[in-house]
Design a protein around this motif. Sequence first.
Motif, short mmCIF file in Angstrom:
data_model
loop_
_atom_site.label_atom_id
_atom_site.label_comp_id
_atom_site.label_asym_id
_atom_site.label_seq_id
_atom_site.Cartn_x
_atom_site.Cartn_y
_atom_site.Cartn_z
N ARG A 1 0.81 -1.22 0.00
CA ARG A 1 0.00 0.00 0.00
C ARG A 1 0.85 1.28 0.00
NH1 ARG A 1 -2.33 -3.51 3.52
NH2 ARG A 1 -1.24 -2.55 5.26
N ASP A 2 1.96 1.26 0.72
CA ASP A 2 2.81 2.44 0.80
C ASP A 2 3.65 2.54 -0.48
OD1 ASP A 2 4.60 4.44 1.34
OD2 ASP A 2 5.20 3.69 3.31
N ARG A 3 3.33 3.49 -1.32
CA ARG A 3 3.96 3.62 -2.63
C ARG A 3 5.02 4.72 -2.67
NH1 ARG A 3 3.74 0.18 -6.72
NH2 ARG A 3 3.98 1.99 -8.08
N ARG A 4 5.35 5.31 -1.53
CA ARG A 4 6.27 6.45 -1.54
C ARG A 4 7.59 6.13 -2.23
NH1 ARG A 4 6.87 7.79 4.52
NH2 ARG A 4 6.32 5.58 4.68
N ALA A 5 8.23 5.07 -1.83
CA ALA A 5 9.53 4.72 -2.40
C ALA A 5 9.38 4.08 -3.78
CB ALA A 5 10.28 3.78 -1.46
N ALA A 6 8.36 3.26 -3.95
CA ALA A 6 8.18 2.54 -5.21
C ALA A 6 7.92 3.47 -6.37
CB ALA A 6 7.05 1.53 -5.08
N ASP A 7 7.07 4.47 -6.18
CA ASP A 7 6.78 5.40 -7.27
C ASP A 7 8.04 6.14 -7.72
OD1 ASP A 7 4.10 4.75 -7.44
OD2 ASP A 7 3.44 6.38 -6.13
N LEU A 8 8.85 6.55 -6.74
CA LEU A 8 10.11 7.21 -7.08
C LEU A 8 11.03 6.25 -7.85
CD1 LEU A 8 10.77 8.97 -3.65
CD2 LEU A 8 10.33 10.14 -5.83
N ALA A 9 11.12 5.01 -7.37
CA ALA A 9 12.04 4.05 -7.97
C ALA A 9 11.65 3.71 -9.40
CB ALA A 9 12.09 2.79 -7.12
N VAL A 10 10.38 3.43 -9.62
CA VAL A 10 9.93 3.06 -10.97
C VAL A 10 10.26 4.18 -11.95
CG1 VAL A 10 7.90 2.62 -12.41
CG2 VAL A 10 8.15 1.45 -10.20
N ALA A 11 9.97 5.41 -11.58
CA ALA A 11 10.27 6.54 -12.46
C ALA A 11 11.77 6.68 -12.73
CB ALA A 11 9.73 7.83 -11.85
N LEU B 1 8.59 -6.47 4.45
CA LEU B 1 8.41 -5.02 4.44
C LEU B 1 7.06 -4.61 5.02
CD1 LEU B 1 10.06 -4.13 1.02
CD2 LEU B 1 11.06 -4.08 3.31
N ASN B 2 6.05 -5.45 4.91
CA ASN B 2 4.79 -5.17 5.60
C ASN B 2 5.02 -5.09 7.11
OD1 ASN B 2 3.31 -5.17 3.23
ND2 ASN B 2 2.53 -7.24 3.48
N ARG B 3 5.80 -6.02 7.60
CA ARG B 3 6.02 -6.13 9.05
C ARG B 3 6.93 -5.04 9.58
NH1 ARG B 3 7.92 -11.74 12.07
NH2 ARG B 3 8.37 -10.85 14.12
N HIS B 4 8.02 -4.78 8.87
CA HIS B 4 9.04 -3.87 9.41
C HIS B 4 9.00 -2.47 8.79
CE1 HIS B 4 10.95 -7.09 11.69
NE2 HIS B 4 10.82 -7.85 10.62
N GLY B 5 8.38 -2.35 7.62
CA GLY B 5 8.26 -1.06 6.98
C GLY B 5 6.90 -0.43 7.21
N GLU B 6 5.89 -0.94 6.52
CA GLU B 6 4.56 -0.33 6.62
C GLU B 6 4.04 -0.29 8.05
OE1 GLU B 6 1.59 -1.58 3.89
OE2 GLU B 6 2.76 -1.02 2.13
N GLY C 1 5.55 2.67 9.66
CA GLY C 1 5.50 3.94 8.95
C GLY C 1 6.77 4.29 8.23
N ILE C 2 7.63 3.29 7.94
CA ILE C 2 8.90 3.52 7.26
C ILE C 2 8.73 3.22 5.78
CG2 ILE C 2 11.35 2.91 7.13
CD1 ILE C 2 11.09 1.89 10.03
N ALA C 3 9.11 4.14 4.93
CA ALA C 3 9.05 3.91 3.49
C ALA C 3 9.94 2.73 3.11
CB ALA C 3 9.48 5.16 2.73
N SER C 4 9.46 1.91 2.16
CA SER C 4 10.20 0.71 1.81
C SER C 4 9.89 0.30 0.38
CB SER C 4 9.85 -0.44 2.77
OG SER C 4 8.48 -0.77 2.66
#
Length: 243
Positions: free
Chosen positions: A156-166, A190-195, A198-201
């Motif tokens: 669900r947390d797309r902060r890092a992924a959207d940047l990376a894909v671009a 990453l669900n467990r330790h990131g989302e 609240g850490i972007a992953s």
Amino acid sequence: MTEPRFVPGNAGGILLICDHASNAVPDGIDLGIDPRLLDKHIAIDIGASPVTEALAARLGAPAILATVSRLVIDLHRQPDHPGLMPHISDGNLIPGNDHADRDERIARFHRPYHRALAAAIREARPTLLASIHSFTPCLEQGGTVRPWEIGILSNRDRRAADLAVALFRDAGIPTGDNEPYSGRDLNATLNRHGEANGIASLAIEIRNDLIGDDHGVARWSDILAPIVETIRNSLAQKGSSAT
């Protein structure tokens, strides 16, 4: 060894993770398979460990690497996941897992790994968790050719992924967005330790034929390092709260 391997670093906002870094089968465990299978993608993410180590050296970032094969226990699965101790993988039977003690393996391998990862996060207080994996160009059992050189996985947390894909696409690299499989389905670590914190992953999946030798590892660490740093910097500028 049951504890994961820790590569120290100066933090700097990035923590690297490699869930499938090893093909080791510890003493006392018999998977009942041809040992040659341990060199295949079903047992280890080929190339992921050396890429993680090279990237850690380039970035000066800490890293956590698993020390047990995913055929013994998949550390990138929830404890109740049916594939935690696989009975078949890409058409290969793993008979030694049919009657193995699930609770014992969780206590021996899964719990220490995630405990160490949680401790590393508390220590490093990262802005970004980057999990390094690799994927096979084509599954042996009914697979289709996977055209991407790299895939970026997220839930669900797309902060890092959207940047990376671009960034990868801007660099001309054939990039899958939640391909060759989706982080909506396979994102346990990453669900467990990131989302959950609240850490972007993001999970970075590299096609394993591209990182099967030293040249490929060096090339991809050169590609990854500035992109991961750019993502970290962008996240730090925007603040670390999830949107």
